[in-house]
Write a protein that holds these residues in place. Structure first.
Motif, mmCIF file in Angstrom:
data_model
loop_
_atom_site.group_PDB
_atom_site.id
_atom_site.type_symbol
_atom_site.label_atom_id
_atom_site.label_comp_id
_atom_site.label_asym_id
_atom_site.label_seq_id
_atom_site.Cartn_x
_atom_site.Cartn_y
_atom_site.Cartn_z
ATOM 1 N N LEU A 109 19.699 34.867 45.701
ATOM 2 C CA LEU A 109 18.423 35.079 46.381
ATOM 3 C C LEU A 109 18.532 34.976 47.897
ATOM 4 O O LEU A 109 17.609 35.350 48.603
ATOM 5 C CB LEU A 109 17.391 34.053 45.890
ATOM 6 N N ASN B 182 22.008 30.882 46.766
ATOM 7 C CA ASN B 182 21.023 30.305 45.858
ATOM 8 C C ASN B 182 20.971 31.210 44.641
ATOM 9 O O ASN B 182 20.267 32.209 44.631
ATOM 10 C CB ASN B 182 19.658 30.211 46.542
ATOM 11 N N ASP C 259 19.961 32.376 41.104
ATOM 12 C CA ASP C 259 18.821 32.234 40.213
ATOM 13 C C ASP C 259 19.218 32.749 38.834
ATOM 14 O O ASP C 259 19.628 33.908 38.698
ATOM 15 C CB ASP C 259 17.641 33.051 40.758
ATOM 16 N N PHE D 184 18.427 34.413 35.689
ATOM 17 C CA PHE D 184 17.339 35.261 35.222
ATOM 18 C C PHE D 184 17.574 35.805 33.816
ATOM 19 O O PHE D 184 16.721 36.496 33.263
ATOM 20 C CB PHE D 184 17.060 36.409 36.203
#
Length: 151
Positions: A24, A31, A33, A35
């Protein structure tokens, strides 16, 4: 040095589980994430096999040898890599990612590399030959960043 730019996908996989992460931010402070996740049920070979290994006649009288049975557990691991490659192809075809980092055990990485379509392999910016599927995401971030900086 390879940079982990914003939007880069990082797929962390072993032969039974795949984690789909997206960066991100930038390479300096990644960072990732989580998903998506794919998990494959793959019981031991003993649980999947139905019969005892076969036997065949040898050249001598009353001599028989055992034949190797199919290793269903290992076969399913190889199929997982092929299924994952197909999933990545579908996502690449939709334009879901432009850059991809593959993190997998060396054998799985080899199986996956062999199964990838050209459209996906052209987007692979790095491969990390490590098994990290059971690590927390913050540890994966740090390890992937470190590996890319030394690449």
């Amino acid at each position: 040095m390879i940079e982990l730019k914003q939007g880069t996908w990082v797929v962390v996989t072993d032969s039974e589980k795949a984690l789909f992460l997206r960066n991100l931010t930038d390479h300096e402070n990644p960072n990732l994430d989580l998903f998506g996740e794919e998990v494959q049920e793959n019981p031991s070979d003993r649980e999947q096999g139905a019969n005892r290994p076969g036997r065949m006649q040898d050249g001598g009288v009353q001599q028989r040898s055992a034949m190797a049975d199919t290793d269903w557990h290992e076969l399913q691991k190889e199929r997982f890599a092929a299924d994952l490659a197909e999933h990545l192809y579908d996502e690449a075809h939709k334009g879901a990612f432009e850059r991809l980092v593959l993190v997998a055990a060396p054998k799985v990485l080899g199986d996956l590399r062999e199964a990838l379509h050209k459209e996906v392999s052209d987007r692979v910016i790095a491969e990390v030959p490590k098994t990290l599927t059971n690590h927390p995401v913050d540890k994966i971030e740090a390890l992937v960043k470190k590996e890319l900086e030394t690449a």
